[in-house]
Design a protein around this motif. Structure first.
Motif, PDB file in Angstrom:
ATOM      1  N   ARG A   1      28.393  36.716  32.815  1.00 15.43           N
ATOM      2  CA  ARG A   1      29.329  36.807  31.685  1.00 15.43           C
ATOM      3  C   ARG A   1      28.832  36.024  30.471  1.00 15.43           C
ATOM      4  O   ARG A   1      29.040  36.443  29.332  1.00 15.43           O
ATOM      5  CB  ARG A   1      30.714  36.309  32.099  1.00 15.43           C
ATOM      6  CG  ARG A   1      31.464  37.277  32.982  1.00 15.43           C
ATOM      7  CD  ARG A   1      32.929  36.864  33.118  1.00 15.43           C
ATOM      8  NE  ARG A   1      33.559  37.599  34.190  1.00 15.43           N
ATOM      9  CZ  ARG A   1      33.776  37.117  35.414  1.00 15.43           C
ATOM     10  NH1 ARG A   1      33.432  35.870  35.716  1.00 15.43           N
ATOM     11  NH2 ARG A   1      34.351  37.870  36.339  1.00 15.43           N
TER      12      ARG A   1
ATOM     13  N   MET B   1      37.020  41.470  33.811  1.00 13.83           N
ATOM     14  CA  MET B   1      37.020  41.799  35.246  1.00 13.83           C
ATOM     15  C   MET B   1      37.142  40.521  36.060  1.00 13.83           C
ATOM     16  O   MET B   1      36.582  39.487  35.691  1.00 13.83           O
ATOM     17  CB  MET B   1      35.692  42.448  35.646  1.00 13.83           C
ATOM     18  CG  MET B   1      35.490  43.836  35.200  1.00 13.83           C
ATOM     19  SD  MET B   1      33.882  44.399  35.847  1.00 13.83           S
ATOM     20  CE  MET B   1      34.019  46.106  35.432  1.00 13.83           C
ATOM     21  N   ASP B   2      37.835  40.617  37.185  1.00 17.07           N
ATOM     22  CA  ASP B   2      37.833  39.452  38.063  1.00 17.07           C
ATOM     23  C   ASP B   2      36.472  39.385  38.767  1.00 17.07           C
ATOM     24  O   ASP B   2      35.691  40.341  38.751  1.00 17.07           O
ATOM     25  CB  ASP B   2      39.006  39.472  39.044  1.00 17.07           C
ATOM     26  CG  ASP B   2      38.970  40.634  40.029  1.00 17.07           C
ATOM     27  OD1 ASP B   2      37.866  41.075  40.423  1.00 17.07           O
ATOM     28  OD2 ASP B   2      40.046  41.102  40.417  1.00 17.07           O
TER      29      ASP B   2
ATOM     30  N   SER C   1      34.374  44.365  28.312  1.00 20.54           N
ATOM     31  CA  SER C   1      34.797  44.937  29.593  1.00 20.54           C
ATOM     32  C   SER C   1      34.463  44.048  30.784  1.00 20.54           C
ATOM     33  O   SER C   1      35.290  43.872  31.684  1.00 20.54           O
ATOM     34  CB  SER C   1      34.186  46.325  29.793  1.00 20.54           C
ATOM     35  OG  SER C   1      32.769  46.239  29.809  1.00 20.54           O
ATOM     36  N   ARG C   2      33.281  43.473  30.801  1.00 20.20           N
ATOM     37  CA  ARG C   2      32.889  42.637  31.943  1.00 20.20           C
ATOM     38  C   ARG C   2      33.504  41.239  31.860  1.00 20.20           C
ATOM     39  O   ARG C   2      33.521  40.513  32.849  1.00 20.20           O
ATOM     40  CB  ARG C   2      31.364  42.554  32.036  1.00 20.20           C
ATOM     41  CG  ARG C   2      30.688  43.918  32.254  1.00 20.20           C
ATOM     42  CD  ARG C   2      31.000  44.457  33.633  1.00 20.20           C
ATOM     43  NE  ARG C   2      30.533  45.797  33.878  1.00 20.20           N
ATOM     44  CZ  ARG C   2      29.323  46.135  34.284  1.00 20.20           C
ATOM     45  NH1 ARG C   2      28.414  45.207  34.440  1.00 20.20           N
ATOM     46  NH2 ARG C   2      29.018  47.389  34.520  1.00 20.20           N
TER      47      ARG C   2
ATOM     48  N   ALA D   1      35.503  42.236  41.321  1.00 18.22           N
ATOM     49  CA  ALA D   1      35.173  43.527  40.718  1.00 18.22           C
ATOM     50  C   ALA D   1      33.798  43.482  40.056  1.00 18.22           C
ATOM     51  O   ALA D   1      33.012  44.432  40.174  1.00 18.22           O
ATOM     52  CB  ALA D   1      36.247  43.927  39.707  1.00 18.22           C
ATOM     53  N   LEU D   2      33.503  42.386  39.367  1.00 14.52           N
ATOM     54  CA  LEU D   2      32.202  42.260  38.713  1.00 14.52           C
ATOM     55  C   LEU D   2      31.076  42.205  39.741  1.00 14.52           C
ATOM     56  O   LEU D   2      30.067  42.907  39.615  1.00 14.52           O
ATOM     57  CB  LEU D   2      32.175  41.008  37.828  1.00 14.52           C
ATOM     58  CG  LEU D   2      30.871  40.733  37.094  1.00 14.52           C
ATOM     59  CD1 LEU D   2      30.472  41.900  36.202  1.00 14.52           C
ATOM     60  CD2 LEU D   2      30.981  39.451  36.289  1.00 14.52           C
TER      61      LEU D   2
END
Length: 197
Positions: A48, A66-67, A62-63, A70-71
């Motif tokens: 991130r 995400m939790d 978008s990234r 999910a990433l």
């Protein structure tokens, strides 16, 4: 037809999908003071941080929202390759994400250098490296998308590298600066119309 209102706390962009259906002819790889290295199983916080460095000026978010699970499910998938671009000092100055999860295709999911490197011809080196990795056995299509929020020369750059535009869509989303996902002062080229949190 005509104009459509976009709420003050949202952003709208035109997304263009581009593709190659034939491997480009080999050409001399331009020199660059950079190197591309495979980033095996990046930690979510490190991923991130680089995603934010290269993407915040273009409102990539978008990234960031995400939790971790999910990433990790994406960036640790064996069919997804994450690469970091390193300068001579070993500092991460770009990222490449290749997604082979659809048979016969490679999506260049993310392709970016930090804004400070724009205009130096390094994008041609980077794309040559990306295409060399993307076009492997069984791949018949390499594709990506760009949008009107990306660097103003992005679409022309991709076309000059051999990609052909095949689809155009409109995307609207909540402004990540309003949501507090990105600082209010990033992407000054995109007017911030609503108050930030």
């Amino acid at each position: 037809m005509g104009l459509s209102a976009v709420p003050d706390d949202h952003v709208a962009t035109i997304v263009t999908t581009l593709e190659m259906t034939q491997r480009p002819r080999a050409r001399a790889l331009p020199d660059a003071p950079l190197r591309l290295v495979r980033w095996e199983r990046p930690a979510p916080e490190s991923y991130r941080a680089l995603f934010r460095r290269v993407g915040a000026p273009w409102l990539w978010f978008s990234r960031l929202v995400m939790d971790d699970a999910a990433l990790v499910a994406i960036v640790h998938d064996p069919a997804v390759e994450v690469h970091a671009v390193l300068d001579r000092a070993g500092i991460e100055v770009g990222m490449l994400e290749l997604d082979f999860r659809t048979g016969g295709a490679c999506e260049i999911g993310y392709f970016a250098l930090v804004p400070e490197l724009a205009g130096r011809g390094l994008g041609r080196w980077f794309m040559a490296r990306a295409l060399a990795l993307a076009w492997r056995g069984g791949v018949e299509r390499v594709w990506l998308h760009t949008c009107t929020l990306d660097h103003p020369r992005a679409l022309g750059f991709y076309r000059a590298q051999g990609f052909v535009a095949v689809r155009r869509t409109v995307e609207t989303f909540a402004d990540p600066r309003v949501l507090g996902v990105l600082p209010a002062d990033v992407a000054p080229q995109v007017p911030l119309l609503a108050r930030t949190r």
